[in-house]
Design an enzyme around this catalytic site. Structure first.
Site, mmCIF file in Angstrom:
data_model
loop_
_atom_site.group_PDB
_atom_site.id
_atom_site.type_symbol
_atom_site.label_atom_id
_atom_site.label_comp_id
_atom_site.label_asym_id
_atom_site.label_seq_id
_atom_site.Cartn_x
_atom_site.Cartn_y
_atom_site.Cartn_z
ATOM 1 N N CYS A 125 7.975 16.066 1.475
ATOM 2 C CA CYS A 125 7.287 15.817 2.751
ATOM 3 C C CYS A 125 7.607 16.916 3.762
ATOM 4 O O CYS A 125 6.743 17.316 4.533
ATOM 5 C CB CYS A 125 7.717 14.482 3.360
ATOM 6 S SG CYS A 125 7.922 13.141 2.195
ATOM 7 N N ASP A 126 8.846 17.391 3.801
ATOM 8 C CA ASP A 126 9.300 18.188 4.948
ATOM 9 C C ASP A 126 9.704 19.630 4.641
ATOM 10 O O ASP A 126 10.004 20.385 5.576
ATOM 11 C CB ASP A 126 10.501 17.471 5.609
ATOM 12 C CG ASP A 126 10.108 16.098 6.131
ATOM 13 O OD1 ASP A 126 8.943 15.944 6.521
ATOM 14 O OD2 ASP A 126 10.953 15.191 6.140
ATOM 15 N N CYS B 276 13.256 13.602 2.307
ATOM 16 C CA CYS B 276 12.111 13.867 1.424
ATOM 17 C C CYS B 276 11.722 15.345 1.495
ATOM 18 O O CYS B 276 11.050 15.771 2.437
ATOM 19 C CB CYS B 276 10.934 12.977 1.824
ATOM 20 S SG CYS B 276 9.432 13.320 0.891
#
Ligand code: NAP
Length: 319
Positions: A144-145, A141
């Site tokens: 997200c990261d 993701c």
């Protein structure tokens, strides 16, 4: 006595949320089980091809709007994970779930109908190092990261829409993005390929290459790939590896209950009917030609209305 509903919707991605909106508006006593808020789309940094979403809206924001719309339409939402679904001899469904509260409570919901909108989850590559370095440089993701890779070099694996779209997002943050794809043609649409190539040098391509190992020392240090043409191996040093190798339907709880195809998708046509009367399948989780937010929403609407028809007939024949 379990709580009783007209329809239980399992899954809270676009298909489940659209089903909730339509079920609520149709006056059905409905409840949605939400395991992952917003589904897979919630981790997409921008939704560019949903009609009307012209403001570069994030997947999280779009799904939150749908969620609020489902709630205000009258569909309840319960946080939890459905673990078992069965159809009883009296024709009613029982869905067991682990409610996500401070402690996980087991709960059983009774309903006349069930809509499966369980979606998909990212497919793992299955190469050495993938599990070992998950969360230590391996991610599924970018939204997200990506933050953790500011100014660093990353590899994106895959040649589909997700890989290319997320590579462009990563290119805004990382110093260099290398897309590793096992063929020299992309599965992604032309629009995605053109937009990605237009970024220029910041995104490099390593085509006809299969990842064979993710290596490191405590954290990721690189990916070893094999050239499918020469058979030779190449090391690609990097700080992060983002894997977009496709999707796997989340249908384990329906095995033995409804017919699944060989890839695990629920067999259902455009009317969302499954092999089990009273159970409907909407969105990415069913056999379909196209898996997009727009098709998931359409499925959600159809499934809620089909469930409504089924419920009316069920009530009539049991009164
Ligand atoms: P996908 O379309 O299935 O693409 C997966 C990619 O991973 C393919 O290029 C595949 O290679 C590669 N791959 C699979 N297993 C691999 C392995 N073991 N090693 C190396 N490479 C491997 O998956 P996706 O990109 O996540 O998209 C899923 C669905 O969501 C699609 O229907 C897509 O259109 C949709 N989507 C749409 C958008 C959008 O509209 N903007 C954005 C994201 C996703 P091959 O090509 O050789 O098979």
């Amino acid at each position: 006595m379990p709580d009783s509903y007209d329809v239980v919707i399992i899954g809270a991605g676009p298909a489940g949320l659209a089903a909730g909106i339509y079920a609520g508006r149709a006056g059905l006593n409905s409840i949605m089980i939400e395991k992952d808020k917003g589904g897979l789309i919630a981790s997409t940094f921008a939704v560019e091809n949903y009609p009307g979403a012209t403001e570069n809206i994030s997947g999280a924001m779009l799904s939150e709007r749908m969620r609020q719309q489902a709630l205000s339409s009258g569909c309840q939402i319960m946080l939890g994970e459905a673990t078992f679904v069965e159809k009883k001899p009296n024709g009613l469904f029982e869905t067991t779930l682990l409610e996500t509260t401070l402690a996980s409570n087991k709960k059983v919901l009774q309903s006349i109908s069930v809509i499966a909108a369980t979606g998909t989850t990212p497919r793992m590559l299955g190469v050495p190092g993938e599990l070992k370095y998950r969360g230590k440089g391996v991610s599924y993701c970018a939204t997200c990261d990506a933050f953790f890779f500011r100014g660093k070099e990353v590899v994106v694996i895959g040649g589909g829409d997700s890989a290319l779209q997320e590579a462009r997002y990563l290119a805004k943050i990382a110093s260099k993005v290398t897309i590793v794809h096992r063929r020299d043609e992309f599965r992604a649409t032309k629009a995605e390929v053109n937009a990605t190539r237009a970024i220029g040098d910041k995104i490099g391509f390593l085509l006809n290459c299969i990842p064979v190992e993710i290596y490191g020392a405590g954290i990721v240090q690189g990916v070893k790939v094999q050239d499918t043409q020469s058979g030779g191996f190449v090391d690609v040093p990097c700080d992060g590896v983002f894997i977009y190798a496709g999707l796997v339907p989340q249908n384990n709880i329906f095995t033995g209950l409804v017919d699944l195809d060989s890839n695990g998708y629920i067999i259902a046509g455009e009317n969302t009917h499954t092999s089990l009367e009273g159970m409907f399948a909407a969105g990415d989780t069913r056999t379909t030609l196209l898996r997009q937010v727009v098709t998931a929403c359409a499925d959600g609407a159809v499934s809620a209305l089909q469930a409504g028809d089924y419920i009316s007939k069920f009530v009539k024949s049991n009164s």
